[in-house]
Design an enzyme around this catalytic site. Sequence first.
Site, PDB file in Angstrom:
ATOM      1  N   LYS A 176      -8.936 -84.555 -27.584  1.00 42.71           N
ATOM      2  CA  LYS A 176     -10.057 -83.498 -27.656  1.00 42.71           C
ATOM      3  C   LYS A 176     -10.418 -83.247 -29.161  1.00 42.71           C
ATOM      4  O   LYS A 176      -9.794 -82.641 -30.040  1.00 42.71           O
ATOM      5  CB  LYS A 176      -9.279 -82.213 -27.162  1.00 42.71           C
ATOM      6  CG  LYS A 176     -10.376 -81.007 -26.838  1.00 42.71           C
ATOM      7  CD  LYS A 176      -9.777 -79.702 -27.094  1.00 42.71           C
ATOM      8  CE  LYS A 176      -9.994 -79.302 -28.556  1.00 42.71           C
ATOM      9  NZ  LYS A 176     -11.284 -79.058 -29.211  1.00 42.71           N
ATOM     10  N   GLU A 250      -0.193 -81.328 -38.637  1.00 48.59           N
ATOM     11  CA  GLU A 250      -0.756 -81.537 -39.917  1.00 48.59           C
ATOM     12  C   GLU A 250      -1.735 -80.606 -40.317  1.00 48.59           C
ATOM     13  O   GLU A 250      -2.959 -80.441 -39.782  1.00 48.59           O
ATOM     14  CB  GLU A 250      -1.368 -82.963 -40.091  1.00 48.59           C
ATOM     15  CG  GLU A 250      -1.629 -83.667 -41.494  1.00 48.59           C
ATOM     16  CD  GLU A 250      -2.875 -82.945 -42.031  1.00 48.59           C
ATOM     17  OE1 GLU A 250      -2.554 -82.115 -42.869  1.00 48.59           O
ATOM     18  OE2 GLU A 250      -3.845 -83.727 -41.902  1.00 48.59           O
ATOM     19  N   CYS A 284      -7.811 -81.179 -46.607  1.00 50.19           N
ATOM     20  CA  CYS A 284      -6.666 -80.231 -46.683  1.00 50.19           C
ATOM     21  C   CYS A 284      -5.624 -80.589 -47.950  1.00 50.19           C
ATOM     22  O   CYS A 284      -4.965 -79.837 -48.257  1.00 50.19           O
ATOM     23  CB  CYS A 284      -5.940 -80.536 -45.509  1.00 50.19           C
ATOM     24  SG  CYS A 284      -5.659 -82.272 -45.165  1.00 50.19           S
ATOM     25  N   GLU A 384      -6.463 -71.108 -48.516  1.00 50.98           N
ATOM     26  CA  GLU A 384      -7.304 -72.238 -48.376  1.00 50.98           C
ATOM     27  C   GLU A 384      -8.846 -71.980 -48.073  1.00 50.98           C
ATOM     28  O   GLU A 384      -9.224 -71.447 -47.261  1.00 50.98           O
ATOM     29  CB  GLU A 384      -6.858 -73.077 -47.209  1.00 50.98           C
ATOM     30  CG  GLU A 384      -7.407 -74.588 -47.297  1.00 50.98           C
ATOM     31  CD  GLU A 384      -6.727 -75.375 -46.055  1.00 50.98           C
ATOM     32  OE1 GLU A 384      -6.594 -76.759 -46.394  1.00 50.98           O
ATOM     33  OE2 GLU A 384      -6.556 -75.216 -45.110  1.00 50.98           O
TER      34      GLU A 384
END
Length: 484
Positions: A176, A250, A284, A384
């Site tokens: 997906k 992750e 990331c 973040e």
Amino acid sequence: MELDRWELFIGGKWSAPADGGRAEVVEAATGKVLGRTAMASAADVDAAVTAAEHALTGPWGTMSAGERADLLDRFAAALKARGRDIAPLVSRENGMPLSLSIPVNGFSASMIVSYYARLLRELPTTDVRPSLIGETVVRREPVGVVGAITPWNYPQSLAAMKIGPALAAGCTVVLKPAPETALDAFFFADAAQEAGLPPGVLSVLPGGREAGEYLVSHPGVAKIAFTGSTAAGRAIGERCGRLLRPVTLELGGKSAAIIAEDADLTEFTGALLDVSLTNNGQTCHASTRILAPASRYDEVVDAVTDTVRGLRIGDPLDRATQIGPLVSAAQRERVHAYIDLGVREGARLTTGGTAPVDGLTDGWFVRPTVFADVRNNWRIAREEIFGPVLCVIPYTDEDEAVALANDSEYGLAGTVWTADVARGMDLAARIRSGTVGVNQYGVDLQAPFGGVKASGLGREMGPEGLAPYYSLKSVYRPAQEAAS
């Protein structure tokens, strides 16, 4: 080139979405519709999981490791042949500069699949161990149907990091992808067809949050592999925990670059784009907190500011572009909100900000931004941002530098910059994160990648990346039976 994709890839065939769902994919540099994609619903997930279960008991499940490896090699070759079309498409979808997209989207997927085909040939699927009662045969068997949910920032490589090891282990995969980069995901389906993967081994179902949630909870799914935000990862991990379902996560990061007192600033600033601002900051593992020694603080701030100010912003399809647009209007507004927050918190803006980028009135461009005089407990240093925003934070000695680097809920990456590599290795050992670079940073497909703390669970890549896709079975047998 026709970019619309009106059908989903389920069970080796192209199928219209059960509820007729469709979505527009918007070009990051123009804000205009790039193409349209079919969108999966629960009924489509049901069909894909059923096909994946059938494949496990069909030809795929009865193949030898060598036969699977041969198919993976053909799959990798089919992906590689499409690389020159994939790379610019991803650049148009998410704004990634083409110079980066060519390696990480155009060719990394084929490299990853090839790597796991090679490992499949090299690594045994059984171990025989002597025991007190005879021998134990430890078998590595495929865990089953894998639900792979991938984000929009590195869509090809992050999908391959799940598809490659899962198929090598003998699993089947329902992929997906994110709606923002749905169009390039269908190249996996095209390549699977060309390579002759049996029906149901790989299905491709773009979908929204509801489709992802349904896939995570589906009773036919044996494992989830997810890359994305920490918030979404927590929700997925909680659901998988209740189901006792294996999951690899992750997630996000807020990594630090420690600039030692003896560091060569020219070396650091020369790598700054790749280490701290790669993919327009939508990465990331980016080192977005720059920890500078007090004795050289002004020098570091000036060097970083001058470098960032000089980056070339523009069309991501222009190979000279270093900073392209963000993926969406919503992402741009999120980053602008953080820049405004940084000013309110008291940081000193040395370059960038929220003013429009000169000459770029369309698309989702953000000026690369540097904040100085930042405290590590401010939100811009802790959360973040996922955009081209850097914070320069002072430290007094190396102990404080390590403490600041570790004072984060995240632990995905980090870098150390020093003229003494041995010293850099010592500092790297003290940083609590899954990966660290010394005078460089680059993900190695032959080594485990992943984070600690809020940056995730488990590892991808390397031989270690195969382990999550195996279920271990111990078979106890008499020693004389083994000898015969």
